[in-house]
Design an enzyme around this catalytic site. Structure first.
Site, PDB file in Angstrom:
ATOM      1  N   ARG A   1      50.070  26.944  35.260  1.00  0.00           N
ATOM      2  CA  ARG A   1      49.842  25.503  35.212  1.00  0.00           C
ATOM      3  C   ARG A   1      51.110  24.718  34.850  1.00  0.00           C
ATOM      4  NH1 ARG A   1      44.559  26.068  31.429  1.00  0.00           N
ATOM      5  NH2 ARG A   1      45.573  28.069  31.002  1.00  0.00           N
TER       6      ARG A   1
ATOM      7  N   TYR B   1      97.260  19.620  29.224  1.00  0.00           N
ATOM      8  CA  TYR B   1      96.953  20.634  30.239  1.00  0.00           C
ATOM      9  C   TYR B   1      98.006  20.570  31.339  1.00  0.00           C
ATOM     10  CZ  TYR B   1      93.969  23.240  33.528  1.00  0.00           C
ATOM     11  OH  TYR B   1      93.451  24.170  34.402  1.00  0.00           O
TER      12      TYR B   1
HETATM   13  C1  UD1 Z   1      42.474  30.017  25.571  1.00  0.00           C
HETATM   14  C2  UD1 Z   1      41.039  30.311  25.121  1.00  0.00           C
HETATM   15  C3  UD1 Z   1      40.337  28.977  24.846  1.00  0.00           C
HETATM   16  C4  UD1 Z   1      41.093  28.185  23.806  1.00  0.00           C
HETATM   17  C5  UD1 Z   1      42.557  28.011  24.218  1.00  0.00           C
HETATM   18  C6  UD1 Z   1      43.319  27.431  23.056  1.00  0.00           C
HETATM   19  C7  UD1 Z   1      40.340  32.368  26.265  1.00  0.00           C
HETATM   20  C8  UD1 Z   1      39.550  32.943  27.369  1.00  0.00           C
HETATM   21  N1  UD1 Z   1      40.351  31.019  26.166  1.00  0.00           N
HETATM   22  O1  UD1 Z   1      42.372  29.307  26.781  1.00  0.00           O
HETATM   23  O2  UD1 Z   1      39.020  29.217  24.382  1.00  0.00           O
HETATM   24  O3  UD1 Z   1      40.481  26.929  23.643  1.00  0.00           O
HETATM   25  O4  UD1 Z   1      43.149  29.277  24.557  1.00  0.00           O
HETATM   26  O5  UD1 Z   1      44.595  27.017  23.446  1.00  0.00           O
HETATM   27  O6  UD1 Z   1      40.915  33.096  25.483  1.00  0.00           O
HETATM   28  N2  UD1 Z   1      47.543  35.563  27.804  1.00  0.00           N
HETATM   29  C9  UD1 Z   1      47.906  36.885  27.875  1.00  0.00           C
HETATM   30  N3  UD1 Z   1      47.402  37.652  28.885  1.00  0.00           N
HETATM   31  C10 UD1 Z   1      46.548  37.159  29.822  1.00  0.00           C
HETATM   32  C11 UD1 Z   1      46.172  35.808  29.723  1.00  0.00           C
HETATM   33  C12 UD1 Z   1      46.671  35.031  28.703  1.00  0.00           C
HETATM   34  O7  UD1 Z   1      48.679  37.374  27.053  1.00  0.00           O
HETATM   35  O8  UD1 Z   1      46.145  37.917  30.700  1.00  0.00           O
HETATM   36  C13 UD1 Z   1      48.115  34.742  26.746  1.00  0.00           C
HETATM   37  C14 UD1 Z   1      48.850  33.532  27.299  1.00  0.00           C
HETATM   38  O9  UD1 Z   1      50.210  33.840  27.509  1.00  0.00           O
HETATM   39  C15 UD1 Z   1      48.616  32.479  26.228  1.00  0.00           C
HETATM   40  C16 UD1 Z   1      47.316  32.906  25.561  1.00  0.00           C
HETATM   41  O10 UD1 Z   1      47.071  34.232  25.945  1.00  0.00           O
HETATM   42  O11 UD1 Z   1      49.634  32.463  25.274  1.00  0.00           O
HETATM   43  C17 UD1 Z   1      46.155  32.036  26.002  1.00  0.00           C
HETATM   44  O12 UD1 Z   1      46.011  32.129  27.402  1.00  0.00           O
HETATM   45  P1  UD1 Z   1      45.752  30.855  28.307  1.00  0.00           P
HETATM   46  O13 UD1 Z   1      45.636  31.283  29.706  1.00  0.00           O
HETATM   47  O14 UD1 Z   1      46.705  29.798  27.979  1.00  0.00           O
HETATM   48  O15 UD1 Z   1      44.294  30.475  27.791  1.00  0.00           O
HETATM   49  P2  UD1 Z   1      43.626  29.044  27.750  1.00  0.00           P
HETATM   50  O16 UD1 Z   1      43.062  28.726  29.085  1.00  0.00           O
HETATM   51  O17 UD1 Z   1      44.526  28.071  27.141  1.00  0.00           O
HETATM   52 CA    CA Z   2      46.643  28.024  26.590  1.00  0.00          CA
END
Ligand code: UD1
Ligand code: CA
Length: 453
Positions: A13, A383
């Site tokens: 995103r 220079y």
């Molecule tokens: C996540 C939460 C959501 C919360 C929000 C807070 C889940 C399913 N949702 O959503 O409830 O409100 O954070 O900011 O957990 N990441 C990994 N591996 C992956 C996917 C993500 O390490 O396969 C890491 C990302 O790098 C990130 C974090 O996990 O730092 C959160 O992932 P992201 O995709 O941003 O989740 P959100 O949609 O923000």
């Molecule tokens: Ca997030």
């Protein structure tokens, strides 16, 4: 306690070639804020879950004091935790999101304390965001206890009114964390949601609580550029507020940008549109006028930096005035009570106490003594097309306007250089050097020329 920081997501995103957690808030990558906060609670281990395909993040974090764990494919937050599970050794676990950098240590400590005091199995740090957002929502039972977290894509029409949201920050016992193995793939997204651990825990009769301990200005998750800019604004407001509390005046706090490592002395006044970057320190009673940008500078007390000045890696001593429109490049040292005026550029030079270069000059690779007057338009020709050479100007020298000092060259103390000179040889102590061609006046020339027309 062990800490796991989830940072293996693709960050799609952000629409960026740079990994999301390496985007910067001021001059510091997002992930550094999370790691710094984690370090403050002195955990046993800090694990950061990374995607093995994103080399830049691995390279960046291999220099930090953390342990890297790989999630081979980005299949969701539960899958990310699963990758770290085999390495965890403590009985409690703090989970942080790599994209949630603004959490304050006080809030985190309060959260840990509540987890411990109430002997919980799982605690969720929640908040009430005041804007349209994509956070998961906390669903509570009629008795107020947490039932589950519902991701935005799964919300029913009635559930859209739920406002308590999940920050992605949790504390759990290691036994509870092990439930992550039971999380099933989400059918809509094909990902494994860590948030499903809440419902699993509740169903097993575990003690689960959600605590709304902070606002979005600490708990913002950065998914988009808009959220990055919001996070920068939140941190700016926090930093400016702290400096105001310590006695710094801001004429327009909402147009000033101060990095977290900067420090500012009491009674200093900061005008609008000022950028203070890197590890800049500013003393007491300074005035920083509009449009100034300072990076990694040391500014002593009672210094005035006038409008639109740019300075980097420079040291300005007490009582000096710089600008307007001055440019101090790295390794510049300006002594006490100096004046560096408009359109003066100084590079890798030392300027002694009380020296003035008030207008339109270039001083590069110069060592200039005390109480020297550098006339308007003086240029150090440092220079030769291949190498840089030094100019030495000793104490109490007067350099007339529009002088070129062809380096390497030395002007000994108490010497005078006549305006418009090109100095190529050493000037002895106490002497006058002048290299202008003598002036010739041709009388009546104008009249004769007009007669020819
Ligand atoms: C996540 C939460 C959501 C919360 C929000 C807070 C889940 C399913 N949702 O959503 O409830 O409100 O954070 O900011 O957990 N990441 C990994 N591996 C992956 C996917 C993500 O390490 O396969 C890491 C990302 O790098 C990130 C974090 O996990 O730092 C959160 O992932 P992201 O995709 O941003 O989740 P959100 O949609 O923000
Ligand atoms: Ca997030």
């Amino acid at each position: 306690m062990d800490v796991v920081i989830l940072a293996a997501g693709l960050g799609t995103r952000m629409k960026s070639n740079l990994p999301k957690v390496l985007h910067r808030i001021f001059d510091i990558p997002i992930i550094d804020y999370v790691i710094d906060t984690a370090k403050k609670i002195n955990p046993k281990n800090i694990f950061v879950v990374l995607n093995p395909a994103i080399k830049e993040t691995i390279e960046y974090l291999s220099k930090k004091d953390v342990q890297i764990v790989f999630q081979n494919e980005p299949r969701g937050t539960a899958h990310a935790l699963l990758s770290a599970l085999p390495y965890l050794k403590s009985d409690r676990l703090l989970i942080l999101n790599g994209d949630t950098p603004l959490l304050k240590i006080d809030t985190l400590e309060k959260f840990i304390e509540l987890f411990n005091k109430n002997s919980l199995d799982l605690a969720i740090l929640s908040f009430y965001p005041q804007r349209e957002h994509s956070y998961g929502r906390i669903l509570r039972k009629p008795n107020g206890l947490v039932e589950k977290i519902i991701e935005i894509t799964e919300l029913s029409e009635e559930q859209k009114v739920l406002s308590e949201s999940n920050s992605g920050i949790y504390i759990l016992t290691m036994n509870t964390a092990a439930l992550v193995r039971q999380i099933k793939e989400n059918q809509n997204k094909g990902e494994f949601y860590l948030t499903d651990i809440v419902e699993l825990s509740v169903k097993q009769g575990k003690k689960v609580e959600a605590y709304p301990l902070a606002k979005e200005d600490e708990l913002i998750g950065i998914n988009t550029r808009a959220e990055l800019s919001l996070a920068i604004k939140y941190l700016r407001d926090r930093i400016v507020r702290e400096w105001m509390e310590k006695g710094v005046t801001f004429y327009d706090p909402y147009s000033v940008w101060i990095s977290p490592k900067v420090s500012i002395g009491q009674e200093t006044v900061i005008y609008p549109n000022v950028f203070l970057e890197g590890s800049t320190t500013i003393g007491h009673n300074c005035t920083i006028y509009p449009g100034v940008r300072l990076k990694d500078c040391k500014i002593e007390d009672n210094v005035e930096i006038k409008d639109c000045t740019v300075a980097e890696n420079s040291h300005i001593m007490e009582g000096s005035t710089i600008g307007p429109f001055a440019h101090l490049r790295p390794e510049t040292i300006i002594g006490k009570n100096c004046k560096i005026g408009n359109f003066v550029e100084v590079k890798k030079s030392t300027i002694g106490d009380g020296t003035k270069a008030s207008h339109l000059s270039y001083l590069g690779d110069a060592q200039i003594g005390r109480n020297v007057n550098i006339g308007a338009g003086t240029i150090t020709c440092n220079y030769d097309g291949k190498k840089k050479h030094k100019t030495i100007i000793e104490d109490n020298v007067f350099i007339g306007s529009d002088t070129q000092l062809v380096a390497p060259v030395k002007i000994n103390k108490d010497a005078y250089v006549g305006a418009g000179s090109t100095i190529t040889k050493e000037v002895p102590e106490g002497s006058l050097a002048i290299s202008r061609t003598p002036q010739k006046n041709i009388e009546g020339w104008t009249k004769k020329r007009r007669e020819k027309e």
